[in-house]
Design a protein around this motif. Sequence first.
Motif, mmCIF file in Angstrom:
data_model
loop_
_atom_site.group_PDB
_atom_site.id
_atom_site.type_symbol
_atom_site.label_atom_id
_atom_site.label_comp_id
_atom_site.label_asym_id
_atom_site.label_seq_id
_atom_site.Cartn_x
_atom_site.Cartn_y
_atom_site.Cartn_z
ATOM 1 N N LYS A 1 0.870 -1.182 0.000
ATOM 2 C CA LYS A 1 0.000 0.000 0.000
ATOM 3 C C LYS A 1 0.907 1.232 0.000
ATOM 4 O O LYS A 1 1.676 1.455 0.950
ATOM 5 C CB LYS A 1 -0.911 0.008 1.232
ATOM 6 N N GLY B 1 -5.102 8.344 -1.893
ATOM 7 C CA GLY B 1 -5.569 9.508 -2.647
ATOM 8 C C GLY B 1 -4.714 10.753 -2.510
ATOM 9 O O GLY B 1 -4.650 11.573 -3.423
ATOM 10 N N HIS C 1 -8.044 13.105 -1.952
ATOM 11 C CA HIS C 1 -8.576 13.678 -0.706
ATOM 12 C C HIS C 1 -8.904 15.164 -0.847
ATOM 13 O O HIS C 1 -9.865 15.643 -0.239
ATOM 14 C CB HIS C 1 -7.620 13.426 0.464
ATOM 15 N N SER D 1 -11.670 3.332 1.099
ATOM 16 C CA SER D 1 -10.238 3.597 1.275
ATOM 17 C C SER D 1 -9.392 2.483 0.669
ATOM 18 O O SER D 1 -9.770 1.304 0.706
ATOM 19 C CB SER D 1 -9.942 3.714 2.768
ATOM 20 N N GLY D 2 -8.219 2.858 0.163
ATOM 21 C CA GLY D 2 -7.257 1.867 -0.316
ATOM 22 C C GLY D 2 -6.891 0.870 0.789
ATOM 23 O O GLY D 2 -6.581 -0.284 0.509
ATOM 24 N N THR E 1 -11.105 9.447 4.639
ATOM 25 C CA THR E 1 -11.294 8.045 5.055
ATOM 26 C C THR E 1 -10.911 7.913 6.529
ATOM 27 O O THR E 1 -11.411 8.673 7.328
ATOM 28 C CB THR E 1 -10.509 7.099 4.120
#
Length: 248
Positions: free
Chosen positions: A8, A48, A53, A146-147, A201
Amino acid sequence: MARPVIVKLGGSVITDKSKPFSYRSDVVSALAEEIASSDEKALVVHGGGSFGHTVAQQQGVSSDVAAANAFAVSKTRAAMSELNSLLCKTMMENKLYPYTFSPFDAVAKAGKARVWQWLRGLLKSGLTPVTFGDVTLRPAGLKILSGDLIVLELAKILEPERCVFALDADGVYEEGTRVIIPELSPSKIRKMQVPRGEDATGGMKLKLEVAAKIAALGPLVCFVSGYRRNEFSKALRGLEFYGTIVRS
Ligand code: IP8
């Protein structure tokens, strides 16, 4: 094929969150080079940052608040696509060949076994599957996914060796200090008090909740600085690194 690693790339690592739409190509380049030079089969999920965001905040959409109109959804997704294409370009410059897939929820509906087979096929072909935090349709409306939650869903499907979160911090700190916690367990995380942060998020709170769930499934979770390429590289390869490891 060896079990993959899910990476991530935090939005505050790959962009400068203090300036809207500021992409950090040098940072992404260093991380991509480390992924490309490792033997790991990696999947990349990115956040983001000052793209997604920034627009999400302007448009009043978040993981709790549904988009008020279609424009807000398209505008937020466009910012994410813009960031994704910059990131993919940098990956290719570093001999990492991205295969972006979105939206995640449509893919997930195809069923776990088929998604596993599909992602495995991409990895075997030498591609790096890439996805990112998105705006997705839920029963309560179009909200941000969210990722970090995508990492959790991918971990359930892929049973990766480990998940590596590249952060703009050295790992998880002891409350109110800059002292790194080297190791955490899901039960320790559940007892921690972590502020939610200002993102659309869930900030660090969500990352820790996700890490606890992933570690409970089996894979290790590594929190490492995205600015320390050597430490990132060690975490990616399963070596000892400076940061926080979560295991059950
Ligand atoms: O930064 C957010 O993803 P995250 C995605 O991983 C959007 O939480 C659309 C802002």
